[in-house]
Design a protein around this motif. Structure first.
Motif, PDB file in Angstrom:
ATOM      1  N   SER A 111       0.868  -1.396  -0.106  1.00  0.00           N
ATOM      2  CA  SER A 111      -0.040   0.133  -0.096  1.00  0.00           C
ATOM      3  C   SER A 111       0.931   1.323  -0.143  1.00  0.00           C
ATOM      4  CB  SER A 111      -0.811   0.166   1.018  1.00  0.00           C
ATOM      5  OG  SER A 111      -1.699   1.111   1.151  1.00  0.00           O
ATOM      6  N   CYS A 112       0.430   2.411  -0.982  1.00  0.00           N
ATOM      7  CA  CYS A 112       1.237   3.457  -0.944  1.00  0.00           C
ATOM      8  C   CYS A 112       0.618   4.401   0.185  1.00  0.00           C
ATOM      9  CB  CYS A 112       1.101   4.123  -2.243  1.00  0.00           C
ATOM     10  SG  CYS A 112      -0.396   4.348  -3.072  1.00  0.00           S
ATOM     11  N   CYS A 113      -0.518   4.425   0.436  1.00  0.00           N
ATOM     12  CA  CYS A 113      -1.263   5.286   1.412  1.00  0.00           C
ATOM     13  C   CYS A 113      -2.708   4.672   1.689  1.00  0.00           C
ATOM     14  CB  CYS A 113      -1.300   6.740   0.614  1.00  0.00           C
ATOM     15  SG  CYS A 113      -2.209   6.817  -0.793  1.00  0.00           S
ATOM     16  N   ALA A 114      -3.269   5.225   2.985  1.00  0.00           N
ATOM     17  CA  ALA A 114      -4.486   4.992   3.141  1.00  0.00           C
ATOM     18  C   ALA A 114      -5.662   5.203   2.038  1.00  0.00           C
ATOM     19  CB  ALA A 114      -4.906   5.495   4.479  1.00  0.00           C
ATOM     20  N   GLU A 149       8.465  12.706   8.099  1.00  0.00           N
ATOM     21  CA  GLU A 149       7.233  13.364   8.591  1.00  0.00           C
ATOM     22  C   GLU A 149       6.074  13.038   7.558  1.00  0.00           C
ATOM     23  OE1 GLU A 149       5.239  17.840   9.303  1.00  0.00           O
ATOM     24  OE2 GLU A 149       7.397  17.745   9.364  1.00  0.00           O
ATOM     25  N   GLU A 150       6.241  13.264   6.272  1.00  0.00           N
ATOM     26  CA  GLU A 150       5.340  12.736   5.386  1.00  0.00           C
ATOM     27  C   GLU A 150       5.077  11.357   5.411  1.00  0.00           C
ATOM     28  OE1 GLU A 150       2.233  13.085   2.348  1.00  0.00           O
ATOM     29  OE2 GLU A 150       3.243  14.681   3.575  1.00  0.00           O
ATOM     30  N   TYR A 151       6.198  10.332   5.629  1.00  0.00           N
ATOM     31  CA  TYR A 151       6.044   8.947   5.857  1.00  0.00           C
ATOM     32  C   TYR A 151       5.206   8.505   6.899  1.00  0.00           C
ATOM     33  CZ  TYR A 151       7.465   4.006   6.644  1.00  0.00           C
ATOM     34  OH  TYR A 151       7.506   2.842   6.911  1.00  0.00           O
ATOM     35  N   GLU A 152       5.616   9.278   8.219  1.00  0.00           N
ATOM     36  CA  GLU A 152       4.718   8.998   9.291  1.00  0.00           C
ATOM     37  C   GLU A 152       3.253   9.311   9.307  1.00  0.00           C
ATOM     38  OE1 GLU A 152       5.703   7.117  11.799  1.00  0.00           O
ATOM     39  OE2 GLU A 152       7.664   6.722  11.105  1.00  0.00           O
ATOM     40  N   LYS A 153       3.022  10.544   8.710  1.00  0.00           N
ATOM     41  CA  LYS A 153       1.731  10.977   8.549  1.00  0.00           C
ATOM     42  C   LYS A 153       1.042   9.948   7.654  1.00  0.00           C
ATOM     43  CE  LYS A 153      -0.671  15.328   7.461  1.00  0.00           C
ATOM     44  NZ  LYS A 153      -0.593  16.828   6.958  1.00  0.00           N
ATOM     45  N   LYS A 204       1.616   6.749   7.312  1.00  0.00           N
ATOM     46  CA  LYS A 204       1.603   5.557   8.117  1.00  0.00           C
ATOM     47  C   LYS A 204       0.698   5.707   9.064  1.00  0.00           C
ATOM     48  CE  LYS A 204       4.535   3.024  11.311  1.00  0.00           C
ATOM     49  NZ  LYS A 204       5.922   2.841  11.698  1.00  0.00           N
ATOM     50  N   ARG A 205       0.374   6.775   9.663  1.00  0.00           N
ATOM     51  CA  ARG A 205      -0.679   6.520  10.773  1.00  0.00           C
ATOM     52  C   ARG A 205      -1.758   6.636  10.324  1.00  0.00           C
ATOM     53  NH1 ARG A 205       2.769  10.960  12.597  1.00  0.00           N
ATOM     54  NH2 ARG A 205       1.364  12.383  11.677  1.00  0.00           N
ATOM     55  N   GLU A 206      -2.013   7.198   9.083  1.00  0.00           N
ATOM     56  CA  GLU A 206      -3.537   7.167   8.512  1.00  0.00           C
ATOM     57  C   GLU A 206      -3.739   5.704   7.974  1.00  0.00           C
ATOM     58  OE1 GLU A 206      -5.909  10.318   7.748  1.00  0.00           O
ATOM     59  OE2 GLU A 206      -5.009   9.920   9.521  1.00  0.00           O
ATOM     60  N   GLN A 207      -2.826   5.210   7.570  1.00  0.00           N
ATOM     61  CA  GLN A 207      -3.085   3.619   6.889  1.00  0.00           C
ATOM     62  C   GLN A 207      -3.348   2.833   8.154  1.00  0.00           C
ATOM     63  OE1 GLN A 207      -2.408   1.994   3.468  1.00  0.00           O
ATOM     64  NE2 GLN A 207      -3.920   1.293   4.942  1.00  0.00           N
ATOM     65  N   ILE A 208      -2.705   3.063   9.252  1.00  0.00           N
ATOM     66  CA  ILE A 208      -2.947   2.154  10.494  1.00  0.00           C
ATOM     67  C   ILE A 208      -4.337   2.650  11.254  1.00  0.00           C
ATOM     68  CG2 ILE A 208      -2.354   1.776  13.089  1.00  0.00           C
ATOM     69  CD1 ILE A 208       0.730   2.394  11.952  1.00  0.00           C
ATOM     70  N   ARG A 209      -4.722   3.599  10.959  1.00  0.00           N
ATOM     71  CA  ARG A 209      -6.070   4.154  11.660  1.00  0.00           C
ATOM     72  C   ARG A 209      -7.130   3.452  10.522  1.00  0.00           C
ATOM     73  NH1 ARG A 209      -9.763   8.483  10.327  1.00  0.00           N
ATOM     74  NH2 ARG A 209      -8.639   9.522   9.038  1.00  0.00           N
ATOM     75  N   LEU A 210      -7.221   3.574   9.358  1.00  0.00           N
ATOM     76  CA  LEU A 210      -8.001   3.113   8.339  1.00  0.00           C
ATOM     77  C   LEU A 210      -8.127   1.633   8.682  1.00  0.00           C
ATOM     78  CD1 LEU A 210      -9.795   3.172   5.978  1.00  0.00           C
ATOM     79  CD2 LEU A 210      -7.821   2.423   4.452  1.00  0.00           C
ATOM     80  N   LEU A 211      -7.165   0.652   8.824  1.00  0.00           N
ATOM     81  CA  LEU A 211      -7.145  -0.547   9.171  1.00  0.00           C
ATOM     82  C   LEU A 211      -7.920  -0.993  10.638  1.00  0.00           C
ATOM     83  CD1 LEU A 211      -3.683  -1.651   7.471  1.00  0.00           C
ATOM     84  CD2 LEU A 211      -6.061  -1.972   6.692  1.00  0.00           C
ATOM     85  N   ARG A 212      -7.459  -0.033  11.627  1.00  0.00           N
ATOM     86  CA  ARG A 212      -8.119  -0.200  12.814  1.00  0.00           C
ATOM     87  C   ARG A 212      -9.724   0.079  12.876  1.00  0.00           C
ATOM     88  NH1 ARG A 212      -3.587   2.672  16.460  1.00  0.00           N
ATOM     89  NH2 ARG A 212      -2.343   0.933  16.828  1.00  0.00           N
ATOM     90  N   GLU A 213     -10.221   1.065  12.010  1.00  0.00           N
ATOM     91  CA  GLU A 213     -11.613   1.086  11.928  1.00  0.00           C
ATOM     92  C   GLU A 213     -12.278   0.475  11.074  1.00  0.00           C
ATOM     93  OE1 GLU A 213     -12.507   5.418  10.987  1.00  0.00           O
ATOM     94  OE2 GLU A 213     -11.013   5.978  12.416  1.00  0.00           O
ATOM     95  N   THR A 214     -11.811  -0.182  10.183  1.00  0.00           N
ATOM     96  CA  THR A 214     -12.155  -1.135   9.303  1.00  0.00           C
ATOM     97  C   THR A 214     -12.366  -2.473   9.437  1.00  0.00           C
ATOM     98  OG1 THR A 214     -10.572  -1.347   7.529  1.00  0.00           O
ATOM     99  CG2 THR A 214     -12.109   0.518   7.357  1.00  0.00           C
ATOM    100  N   GLY A 215     -11.023  -2.862   9.887  1.00  0.00           N
ATOM    101  CA  GLY A 215     -10.771  -4.287  10.335  1.00  0.00           C
ATOM    102  C   GLY A 215     -10.473  -5.007   9.080  1.00  0.00           C
ATOM    103  N   TYR A 216     -10.220  -4.345   8.010  1.00  0.00           N
ATOM    104  CA  TYR A 216      -9.777  -4.964   6.530  1.00  0.00           C
ATOM    105  C   TYR A 216      -8.720  -5.944   6.638  1.00  0.00           C
ATOM    106  CZ  TYR A 216     -13.391  -2.453   3.659  1.00  0.00           C
ATOM    107  OH  TYR A 216     -14.187  -1.528   3.398  1.00  0.00           O
ATOM    108  N   ARG A 265      -5.596  12.930   2.351  1.00  0.00           N
ATOM    109  CA  ARG A 265      -5.266  12.792   1.171  1.00  0.00           C
ATOM    110  C   ARG A 265      -4.329  13.718   0.495  1.00  0.00           C
ATOM    111  NH1 ARG A 265      -8.485   9.292  -2.332  1.00  0.00           N
ATOM    112  NH2 ARG A 265      -8.064   9.807  -4.252  1.00  0.00           N
ATOM    113  N   GLN A 266      -3.076  13.231   0.093  1.00  0.00           N
ATOM    114  CA  GLN A 266      -2.095  14.208  -0.419  1.00  0.00           C
ATOM    115  C   GLN A 266      -2.283  14.623  -1.911  1.00  0.00           C
ATOM    116  OE1 GLN A 266      -1.425  10.927   0.772  1.00  0.00           O
ATOM    117  NE2 GLN A 266      -1.116   9.836  -0.974  1.00  0.00           N
ATOM    118  N   ASN A 267      -1.566  15.424  -2.222  1.00  0.00           N
ATOM    119  CA  ASN A 267      -1.637  16.134  -3.795  1.00  0.00           C
ATOM    120  C   ASN A 267      -0.644  15.790  -4.573  1.00  0.00           C
ATOM    121  OD1 ASN A 267      -0.047  17.990  -2.740  1.00  0.00           O
ATOM    122  ND2 ASN A 267      -1.263  19.479  -3.279  1.00  0.00           N
TER     123      ASN A 267
END
Length: 198
Positions: free
Chosen positions: A26-29, A58-62, A64-76, A184-186
């Motif tokens: 995954s490249c991003c959430a 900083e961009e990497y961690e930002k 990454k946090r969103e990816q982990i949050r998405l997976l926690r919220e969805t359980g995918y 969502r980065q541009n």
């Protein structure tokens, strides 16, 4: 020569994937949303967050946090990463920094990230590996899939082809990003894509 329909190939492969395991790069959430919605009900999926191309820790961690949050919220899916080393990316694209977005520099980046995914899939005993990169209309799905199949031969792990933008996948990723309030980065991620006028 007829173009390969990678979306149909994916669907056909997933018909016989029950009980198997997929390592999904995954490249991003935001990009992973529609992809995970598509595959996680059909095959046990783990997300592999490997993105040394990202411009700065900083961009990497930002992302990454969103990816982990998405997976926690969805359980995918399960999740793991292998840390951030931007030097890996810079070495891979050395001499190609001035290439236009979508050109030879990006191809080398695809090889880097998919190679590591295939290697991790083999080491960890996954049946398949794949990537979310094809959900973007700006990414060359044919090239990405050709790289995936080449790495299948090299690493001995089956590549799950895909063109996740098909059947409204890209639009669905936008909808799901809004639903979960994802950052969502541009730009794609590297310092060169940030400077690109495209």
């Amino acid at each position: 020569m007829n173009a390969v329909n990678y979306d149909k190939l994916m669907l056909k492969t997933l018909e016989s994937a029950q009980g198997k395991r997929l390592l999904l790069h995954s490249c991003c959430a935001p990009c992973s949303t529609a992809c995970l919605e598509e595959v996680s009900a059909k095959i046990k999926t783990s997300v592999f967050y490997y993105n040394p191309n990202l411009d700065g820790a900083e961009e990497y961690e930002k992302r990454k946090r969103e990816q982990i949050r998405l997976l926690r919220e969805t359980g995918y899916a399960d999740y793991f990463d292998c840390g951030y080393d931007h030097g890996e990316f810079l070495r891979a694209v050395c001499g190609f920094e001035a290439e236009k977005e979508g050109g030879a520099r990006c191809e080398r980046c695809f090889w880097l990230r998919l190679s590591r995914t295939a290697e991790e899939a083999r080491t960890r005993g996954y049946d398949y590996f794949a990537t979310t990169l094809t959900v973007s209309p700006l990414k060359n799905a044919r090239l990405i899939n050709e790289i995936g199949f080449a790495l299948q031969e090299e690493y001995g792990v089956t590549y799950l082809p895909g063109d996740f933008k098909k059947r409204g996948g890209y639009l669905r990723s936008i909808e799901l990003s809004k639903k979960y309030g994802l950052y969502r980065q541009n730009y794609c991620g590297c310092e060169f894509s940030k400077k690109s006028p495209d």
